[in-house]
Enzyme design. Structure first.
Site, PDB file in Angstrom:
ATOM      1  N   ARG A  17      -4.490   8.249  -4.342  1.00 59.57           N
ATOM      2  CA  ARG A  17      -4.846   6.842  -4.236  1.00 59.57           C
ATOM      3  C   ARG A  17      -4.827   6.224  -5.628  1.00 59.57           C
ATOM      4  O   ARG A  17      -5.381   6.791  -6.585  1.00 59.57           O
ATOM      5  CB  ARG A  17      -6.242   6.684  -3.604  1.00 59.57           C
ATOM      6  CG  ARG A  17      -6.340   7.129  -2.160  1.00 59.57           C
ATOM      7  CD  ARG A  17      -5.619   6.169  -1.234  1.00 59.57           C
ATOM      8  NE  ARG A  17      -5.746   6.539   0.175  1.00 59.57           N
ATOM      9  CZ  ARG A  17      -4.870   7.278   0.845  1.00 59.57           C
ATOM     10  NH1 ARG A  17      -3.798   7.748   0.222  1.00 59.57           N
ATOM     11  NH2 ARG A  17      -5.048   7.550   2.123  1.00 59.57           N
ATOM     12  N   GLU A  43      -0.406  -2.535  -4.770  1.00 57.43           N
ATOM     13  CA  GLU A  43       0.980  -2.287  -4.369  1.00 57.43           C
ATOM     14  C   GLU A  43       1.500  -3.428  -3.511  1.00 57.43           C
ATOM     15  O   GLU A  43       0.762  -3.933  -2.659  1.00 57.43           O
ATOM     16  CB  GLU A  43       1.061  -0.952  -3.614  1.00 57.43           C
ATOM     17  CG  GLU A  43       0.651   0.230  -4.461  1.00 57.43           C
ATOM     18  CD  GLU A  43       0.582   1.530  -3.688  1.00 57.43           C
ATOM     19  OE1 GLU A  43       0.546   2.593  -4.326  1.00 57.43           O
ATOM     20  OE2 GLU A  43       0.555   1.487  -2.425  1.00 57.43           O
ATOM     21  N   HIS A  99       5.711   4.525  -4.083  1.00 59.46           N
ATOM     22  CA  HIS A  99       4.973   4.948  -2.880  1.00 59.46           C
ATOM     23  C   HIS A  99       5.933   5.447  -1.791  1.00 59.46           C
ATOM     24  O   HIS A  99       5.938   4.956  -0.657  1.00 59.46           O
ATOM     25  CB  HIS A  99       4.100   3.815  -2.344  1.00 59.46           C
ATOM     26  CG  HIS A  99       2.925   4.315  -1.555  1.00 59.46           C
ATOM     27  ND1 HIS A  99       1.694   3.722  -1.610  1.00 59.46           N
ATOM     28  CD2 HIS A  99       2.796   5.354  -0.688  1.00 59.46           C
ATOM     29  CE1 HIS A  99       0.850   4.372  -0.820  1.00 59.46           C
ATOM     30  NE2 HIS A  99       1.504   5.372  -0.248  1.00 59.46           N
TER      31      HIS A  99
END
Length: 317
Positions: free
Chosen positions: A236, A265, A284
């Site tokens: 995270r 993000e 990601h």
């Protein structure tokens, strides 16, 4: 029965099929849903699937026919679970679908950093190897993993997968975990987070984001790490104070950082890590292998099938 997918594009940009879901009801798939459009997109549908679209109490109350929320991810912080329980709405998630893929990404980052893969591939194309008087060309140390210490913070499914890969490379493994030493596989030593940070050559973060772990990596904790240490984060983004880490990288306090997640993000243009020294960021995508997304899709469909058939939903929260 109406089934609405609020943000289906990241799971299925076109290479998978929604047919399994369509066999269970009347399906509408939105690639993306803006916050202002959530209630309208849900309408009178009793079943919705969401990845990152937030479903809070207000949304639930505005959609009284809603009976099921399927989260297309392992984390379920996008849903107000307490409100869902109070309103009798079933919520499910997709656990452990991406374990192998994320562990693979951890070592993709590690090997890129220790062997300078991207750098040397680029320099070979630029002609630096061609111009070299020797048969081989390198301009920085290349690091062997065997004998090094891998530190893992959080020994869940992904952390354990990373530990096993590290052991196969001949690394020693320190793990910050609540699991007792007696049940850990041979080669993994239970440690505190502080011991992991102080002693590991490579630290990989796999702990959940809680009040206790938020900004676990900060100016103070970075000072306890080896100057030669490599930090990896596929967990995270908010586990790290990004400004503190950027400062540490630029000042040579640690050697390198590899990440697949950031605190906000998509990445903001002013994120200090984007310009930090020896910092390698992927957008990601550790979870996004075709194999992992196929598993996610299959589990999501099975969750909905169990719900519509009145069965016990195994992944209900």
């Amino acid at each position: 029965m109406k089934i609405i997918v609020l943000d289906g594009y990241t799971l299925n940009p076109g290479d998978l099929s929604w047919d399994g879901l369509k066999n269970l009801g009347e399906v509408t798939v939105y690639d993306r849903t803006a916050p202002a459009d959530v209630v309208a997109h849900i309408g009178d549908a009793p079943i919705i699937l969401t990845n990152k679209v937030i479903i809070d109490r207000n949304i639930m109350q505005a959609c009284p026919k809603l009976k099921y929320i399927g989260v297309l991810a392992t984390g379920y912080n996008v849903v107000d679970i307490n409100a869902a329980h109070e309103l009798g709405i079933t919520v499910t998630n997709i656990p452990a679908y991406s374990t192998a893929s994320v562990a693979q990404m951890v070592f993709a980052h590690i090997l890129n950093i220790t062997n300078s893969i991207a750098t040397y591939a680029h320099e070979a194309k630029e002609g630096k190897w061609t111009a070299c008087p020797d048969f081989c060309y390198w301009n920085a140390p290349i690091v062997e993993l065997a004998g090094k210490t891998m530190g893992i913070v959080g020994l869940g499914n992904i952390g354990m997968a990373v530990a096993r890969i590290a052991l196969s490379f001949g690394m020693k493994v320190l793990a910050a975990t609540s699991k007792p030493q007696s049940i850990l596989p041979e080669g993994i030593t239970a440690s505190t987070p502080q011991e992991v940070l102080a002693n590991a050559d490579i630290v990989s973060l796999h702990c959940p984001l809680t009040d206790n772990t938020r900004e676990l990596i900060n100016a103070d904790s970075l000072k306890t790490m080896k100057h030669s240490a490599i930090l990896i984060n596929t967990g995270r983004g908010p586990l790290i104070n990004e400004q503190h880490l950027a400062d540490a990288l630029n000042n040579g306090e640690i050697a390198a950082f590899g990440a697949d997640v950031l605190s906000i993000e998509p990445a903001r243009a002013d994120n200090p890590l984007l310009k930090a020294n020896n910092c390698f960021i992927t957008p990601h995508i550790a979870w996004a292998t075709t194999e992992a997304r196929t598993r996610l899709m299959n589990i999501a469909v099975e969750n909905v099938r169990q719900f519509t058939n009145g069965e016990t939903v195994l992944n209900a929260l």
